[in-house]
Design a protein around this motif. Structure first.
Motif, PDB file in Angstrom:
ATOM      1  N   VAL A   1       5.734  -0.737   3.212  1.00 22.39           N
ATOM      2  CA  VAL A   1       4.949   0.103   2.307  1.00 22.39           C
ATOM      3  C   VAL A   1       4.206   1.145   3.129  1.00 22.39           C
ATOM      4  O   VAL A   1       3.451   0.801   4.040  1.00 22.39           O
ATOM      5  CB  VAL A   1       3.938  -0.743   1.509  1.00 22.39           C
ATOM      6  CG1 VAL A   1       3.047   0.142   0.646  1.00 22.39           C
ATOM      7  CG2 VAL A   1       4.669  -1.769   0.647  1.00 22.39           C
TER       8      VAL A   1
ATOM      9  N   MET B   1       8.886   0.173  -1.941  1.00 20.94           N
ATOM     10  CA  MET B   1       8.604   0.651  -3.300  1.00 20.94           C
ATOM     11  C   MET B   1       9.880   1.133  -3.988  1.00 20.94           C
ATOM     12  O   MET B   1      10.066   0.917  -5.192  1.00 20.94           O
ATOM     13  CB  MET B   1       7.562   1.769  -3.271  1.00 20.94           C
ATOM     14  CG  MET B   1       6.157   1.328  -2.901  1.00 20.94           C
ATOM     15  SD  MET B   1       5.473   0.150  -4.101  1.00 20.94           S
ATOM     16  CE  MET B   1       3.837  -0.116  -3.379  1.00 20.94           C
TER      17      MET B   1
ATOM     18  N   LEU C   1      10.299   5.998  -9.070  1.00 22.15           N
ATOM     19  CA  LEU C   1       9.005   6.207  -8.439  1.00 22.15           C
ATOM     20  C   LEU C   1       8.363   7.450  -9.035  1.00 22.15           C
ATOM     21  O   LEU C   1       9.044   8.432  -9.323  1.00 22.15           O
ATOM     22  CB  LEU C   1       9.155   6.391  -6.925  1.00 22.15           C
ATOM     23  CG  LEU C   1       9.570   5.166  -6.110  1.00 22.15           C
ATOM     24  CD1 LEU C   1       9.662   5.533  -4.636  1.00 22.15           C
ATOM     25  CD2 LEU C   1       8.598   4.017  -6.309  1.00 22.15           C
TER      26      LEU C   1
ATOM     27  N   ASN D   1       1.214   8.375  -8.874  1.00 17.15           N
ATOM     28  CA  ASN D   1       0.276   7.487  -9.542  1.00 17.15           C
ATOM     29  C   ASN D   1      -1.114   8.091  -9.461  1.00 17.15           C
ATOM     30  O   ASN D   1      -1.689   8.214  -8.380  1.00 17.15           O
ATOM     31  CB  ASN D   1       0.297   6.101  -8.887  1.00 17.15           C
ATOM     32  CG  ASN D   1      -0.549   5.089  -9.624  1.00 17.15           C
ATOM     33  OD1 ASN D   1      -1.764   5.125  -9.552  1.00 17.15           O
ATOM     34  ND2 ASN D   1       0.111   4.190 -10.344  1.00 17.15           N
TER      35      ASN D   1
ATOM     36  N   ALA E   1      -3.892   5.938  -7.822  1.00 17.49           N
ATOM     37  CA  ALA E   1      -3.781   5.876  -6.363  1.00 17.49           C
ATOM     38  C   ALA E   1      -4.284   7.161  -5.725  1.00 17.49           C
ATOM     39  O   ALA E   1      -5.029   7.137  -4.737  1.00 17.49           O
ATOM     40  CB  ALA E   1      -2.334   5.616  -5.959  1.00 17.49           C
TER      41      ALA E   1
ATOM     42  N   THR F   1       2.333   7.438  -0.052  1.00 15.36           N
ATOM     43  CA  THR F   1       1.006   6.885  -0.315  1.00 15.36           C
ATOM     44  C   THR F   1       0.507   7.190  -1.721  1.00 15.36           C
ATOM     45  O   THR F   1      -0.575   6.728  -2.093  1.00 15.36           O
ATOM     46  CB  THR F   1      -0.014   7.422   0.709  1.00 15.36           C
ATOM     47  OG1 THR F   1       0.037   8.853   0.719  1.00 15.36           O
ATOM     48  CG2 THR F   1       0.289   6.905   2.098  1.00 15.36           C
TER      49      THR F   1
ATOM     50  N   HIS G   1       3.064   7.664  -4.533  1.00 16.40           N
ATOM     51  CA  HIS G   1       4.109   7.387  -5.511  1.00 16.40           C
ATOM     52  C   HIS G   1       4.378   5.880  -5.585  1.00 16.40           C
ATOM     53  O   HIS G   1       4.611   5.228  -4.568  1.00 16.40           O
ATOM     54  CB  HIS G   1       5.406   8.117  -5.156  1.00 16.40           C
ATOM     55  CG  HIS G   1       5.372   9.578  -5.503  1.00 16.40           C
ATOM     56  ND1 HIS G   1       4.384  10.434  -5.052  1.00 16.40           N
ATOM     57  CD2 HIS G   1       6.203  10.346  -6.270  1.00 16.40           C
ATOM     58  CE1 HIS G   1       4.608  11.657  -5.511  1.00 16.40           C
ATOM     59  NE2 HIS G   1       5.689  11.625  -6.261  1.00 16.40           N
ATOM     60  N   LEU G   2       4.350   5.364  -6.804  1.00 13.31           N
ATOM     61  CA  LEU G   2       4.592   3.953  -7.068  1.00 13.31           C
ATOM     62  C   LEU G   2       5.626   3.825  -8.179  1.00 13.31           C
ATOM     63  O   LEU G   2       5.906   4.808  -8.881  1.00 13.31           O
ATOM     64  CB  LEU G   2       3.294   3.261  -7.497  1.00 13.31           C
ATOM     65  CG  LEU G   2       2.114   3.312  -6.519  1.00 13.31           C
ATOM     66  CD1 LEU G   2       0.878   2.683  -7.164  1.00 13.31           C
ATOM     67  CD2 LEU G   2       2.462   2.602  -5.225  1.00 13.31           C
TER      68      LEU G   2
ATOM     69  N   ALA H   1       3.425   1.054 -12.898  1.00 16.14           N
ATOM     70  CA  ALA H   1       2.810  -0.013 -12.097  1.00 16.14           C
ATOM     71  C   ALA H   1       1.297   0.103 -12.101  1.00 16.14           C
ATOM     72  O   ALA H   1       0.728   1.183 -12.245  1.00 16.14           O
ATOM     73  CB  ALA H   1       3.327   0.052 -10.663  1.00 16.14           C
TER      74      ALA H   1
ATOM     75  N   VAL I   1      -1.895  -0.106  -9.815  1.00 16.74           N
ATOM     76  CA  VAL I   1      -2.157   0.065  -8.393  1.00 16.74           C
ATOM     77  C   VAL I   1      -3.078  -1.027  -7.869  1.00 16.74           C
ATOM     78  O   VAL I   1      -3.975  -1.506  -8.578  1.00 16.74           O
ATOM     79  CB  VAL I   1      -2.767   1.461  -8.111  1.00 16.74           C
ATOM     80  CG1 VAL I   1      -4.136   1.596  -8.762  1.00 16.74           C
ATOM     81  CG2 VAL I   1      -2.863   1.707  -6.610  1.00 16.74           C
TER      82      VAL I   1
ATOM     83  N   GLY J   1      -0.874  -0.842  -2.735  1.00 18.73           N
ATOM     84  CA  GLY J   1       0.107  -1.773  -3.258  1.00 18.73           C
ATOM     85  C   GLY J   1       0.184  -1.601  -4.763  1.00 18.73           C
ATOM     86  O   GLY J   1      -0.398  -0.669  -5.336  1.00 18.73           O
ATOM     87  N   CYS J   2       0.896  -2.512  -5.420  1.00 21.90           N
ATOM     88  CA  CYS J   2       0.999  -2.383  -6.872  1.00 21.90           C
ATOM     89  C   CYS J   2       1.468  -3.686  -7.494  1.00 21.90           C
ATOM     90  O   CYS J   2       1.916  -4.606  -6.802  1.00 21.90           O
ATOM     91  CB  CYS J   2       1.953  -1.251  -7.249  1.00 21.90           C
ATOM     92  SG  CYS J   2       3.703  -1.605  -6.938  1.00 21.90           S
TER      93      CYS J   2
END
Length: 233
Positions: A69, A78, A89, A92, A95, A114, A116-117, A121, A123, A133-134
């Motif tokens: 990650v 991810m 993706l 977010n 985030a 850092t 895009h999730l 999701a 966060v 993380g997520c």
């Protein structure tokens, strides 16, 4: 509650890095009464991550993923998780806001790694580092840096719970091979999980959610094996 752990990283498979994250998470989860049913390490490849996460999220209540990650070329976890749950993706907003408001980063300096999730999701903010993380569809994703992973797990730890386990350990100087009859007998008599671990002495571990049953099983077994000899004996 049954979970699977997935650790990601070529360095883990090559033996360059010791996989302490899996051991630590397993200890934390077990102490909470959660059954860890699988621990799997996969390389930094999107398809491999996606295949394992997809299979495990169908089989278990939750999947915890660590490693891969961040913003570098081999941080593809991810991507793999997004593929496993069937989404793309996407930027977010939570985030990005956390990193700019609390982390002091300029938006232009942040990479997709850092911000895009997997789309949709939740966060998990990284108070010890940068990359978040997520959580999505029962899949929890953490960075591989131990300090970051531990701090982030603490924020979601209450989402993992079961009946508190109780344990007792009996050590004996007998060889493990001579204990087979008594190991079988104690499991027949008492509703406990029994683990036998040879070493300098054989350690027999009894586990159950019923503390009294654990104590009874340990006492029964202890009375029927040779004790460990000490220097004073």
């Amino acid at each position: 509650m049954q979970v699977a752990l997935v650790t990601v990283g070529d360095e883990l498979l090559a033996g360059d890095t010791v996989n302490t994250n899996a051991s630590w998470l397993a200890q934390q989860l077990t102490a909470r009464g959660v059954a860890v049913e699988r621990v799997t390490t996969v390389p930094d490849r999107v398809d491999d991550i996606a295949d394992v996460v997809d299979a495990y999220r169908d089989a278990y209540d939750a999947v915890l993923v660590t490693g891969g990650v961040g913003p570098t070329h081999d941080d593809v976890t991810m991507d793999g998780v997004a593929a496993a749950v069937g989404v793309d993706l996407a930027a977010n907003g939570d985030a990005l806001a956390y990193l700019t408001d609390h982390g002091g980063y300029a938006a232009d300096d942040l990479t997709e790694g850092t911000t895009h999730l997997p789309e949709g999701a939740r966060v998990i903010h990284n108070e010890e580092g940068v990359a978040p993380g997520c959580v999505i569809d029962g899949v929890y994703v953490f960075p591989g840096v131990p300090a970051e992973m531990k701090a982030m797990f603490a924020t979601v730890a209450d989402e993992f719970a079961g009946e508190e386990p109780h344990t007792a350990v009996v050590e004996t100087g007998e060889p493990e091979s001579t204990l087979l009859d008594r190991l079988a007998a104690v499991q027949e008599r008492f509703d406990v999980t029994v683990g036998s671990y040879p070493g300098e002495h054989v350690r027999v571990k009894f586990t159950s959610t019923d503390e009294a049953v654990v104590a009874e099983a340990a006492t029964w077994f202890r009375e029927r094996v040779e004790p460990v000899e000490t220097a004073d004996e």
